[in-house]
Design an enzyme around this catalytic site. Structure first.
Site, PDB file in Angstrom:
ATOM      1  N   GLU A 189     -75.920 -19.007   7.927  1.00 34.78           N
ATOM      2  CA  GLU A 189     -74.610 -18.332   7.864  1.00 34.78           C
ATOM      3  C   GLU A 189     -73.627 -18.866   8.896  1.00 34.78           C
ATOM      4  OE1 GLU A 189     -72.630 -13.844   7.893  1.00 34.78           O
ATOM      5  OE2 GLU A 189     -74.812 -14.091   7.822  1.00 34.78           O
ATOM      6  N   LYS A 205     -73.997 -11.354   2.831  1.00 30.67           N
ATOM      7  CA  LYS A 205     -74.382  -9.952   2.767  1.00 30.67           C
ATOM      8  C   LYS A 205     -74.881  -9.671   1.351  1.00 30.67           C
ATOM      9  CE  LYS A 205     -73.988  -7.712   5.777  1.00 30.67           C
ATOM     10  NZ  LYS A 205     -75.003  -7.425   6.836  1.00 30.67           N
TER      11      LYS A 205
END
Length: 388
Positions: A189, A205
């Site tokens: 990420e 997410k």
């Protein structure tokens, strides 16, 4: 990840900072990198401060703990279970030499003991219920809860840490070491990337097993999409603090990517950096990362400090590289820390009103499993990963 040529570099300077040392970590990082001419191409400054060692091929590794990120915006944190690891590390390297420093721990055959969690599955589930109560009162919309596990070890941890850093999908795969500590990151990420006057963040997410059924479930989940969009909105707001007005864009929304045995939903948000923005401004705007805190961020940090049993240490912070071509920092999810006695792993997930406590406990375990498996693998030739 770094190439072999980039890794073959000598350390010419290091900054280590811990909570309690005093000063502003964002400003300290900025000033330290400025001395080596690494910020001038991105923020138009530093040429008058450059060290004689500075040059076009100079680069730096940058690590910022979750606690340091919170400190930058005036928030306190629960003490780390791995206090030997600094809260900020900047290592500047130049071509030539060996980029694989020692870890400060004995070198011997690797043995990993049993894992011990800082909270039980029931306590974790109860914390999820507590977050739901906070949401019902309108205090927050979402909170990311993180748990911690640790294990005794014997021997040299570096081969095991290299296995972690080499996990599939580790965009920010690397090993960073110091005296009496080491950490490995396998994060997919992006916290933020700066190049050519633009800044990009890629929040992740939403998680499911990497099966066709898991992919369909992730694409169809109303709960996961709602959670994801909340964080995208938070990241848009964070970028707006350092962006030209009107330049914040969502370039990609809810794309499904793979990390090890998991599907994860990722978006891409970008903006054009405003004039006179400094690296310290960007750090304060983006740290700690929205996808590992919650919305609103400040309120979520208060809930986190009340509910999590131990501090996040090196996890949920930032790790990456600064060069004259760009700045590329990932969130330190999927991150391991080692001190003189124990190995530490953190994992968690975002909690919304629609969260099922047992499912959240299972999701956190699924995220930790590839890390634990890599650490427990039999000793032998390491995967082809470079110490950064």
């Amino acid at each position: 990840m770094l190439t072999a040529d980039e890794a073959a570099a000598r350390e010419i300077a290091r900054l280590e900072w811990r909570l309690g040392d005093g000063g502003d970590p964002a400003a300290l990082i900025e000033d330290f990198l400025d001395r080596y001419g690494l910020l001038a191409p991105h923020f138009g400054r530093g040429s008058d401060l450059a060290s004689p060692d500075a040059g076009a091929e100079c680069r730096a590794e940058l690590f910022v703990s979750a606690a340091a990120g919170a400190y930058m915006i005036g928030k306190s944190s629960v003490p780390s279970p791995a206090p030997a690891v600094p809260d900020v590390v900047v290592v500047v390297r130049a071509p030539g030499g060996d980029a694989a420093p020692g870890s400060g721990v004995p070198r011997a055959p690797w043995r990993l003991g049993p894992w011990r969690a800082s909270w039980t599955p029931r306590a974790h589930a109860d914390a999820v219920r507590s977050v739901r109560e906070e949401i019902s009162r309108g205090e927050v919309y979402q909170v990311n809860l993180v748990g911690h596990q640790s294990a005794d070890y014997a021997g040299d941890p570096l081969p095991a840490l290299r296995r972690v850093a080499a996990l599939p999908g580790a965009r920010y795969g690397g090993v960073l070491t110091g005296e009496g500590w080491a950490l490995a990151c396998a994060s997919p990420e992006t916290l933020f990337e700066v190049a050519n006057g633009r800044i990009v963040t890629r929040p992740i997410k939403g998680t499911r097993p990497a099966t066709e059924t898991g992919r369909r479930e992730l694409l169809a989940s109303t709960k996961e999409r709602a959670e994801h969009v909340m964080i995208v909105d938070l990241e848009r707001n964070d970028l707006a603090h350092v962006a030209v007005t009107g330049s914040v864009l969502v370039d990609e929304l809810y794309a499904i990517r793979r990390w090890c045995g998991l599907w994860q939903a990722e978006s891409v948000v970008s903006a054009r950096l405003a004039d006179r923005v400094r690296l310290s401004d960007v750090l304060r705007a983006l740290c700690p990362g929205g996808s590992v805190t919650g919305a609103p961020k400040l309120a979520a940090l208060d809930v986190i400090s009340r509910l999590e049993p131990v501090g996040r240490g090196p996890s949920m912070g930032a790790y990456g590289w600064v060069t004259r071509d760009g700045i590329d920092l990932g969130l330190t999810i999927r991150t391991v820390a080692v001190d003189a006695e124990r190995v530490h792993v953190w994992a968690g997930g975002g909690i919304t009103w629609g969260s099922d406590p047992d499912a959240e406990v299972a999701e956190a375990a699924a995220k930790a499993d590839p890390i634990r498996a890599a650490l427990a693998a039999p000793a032998g030739p390491a995967a082809p990963i470079l110490d950064t």
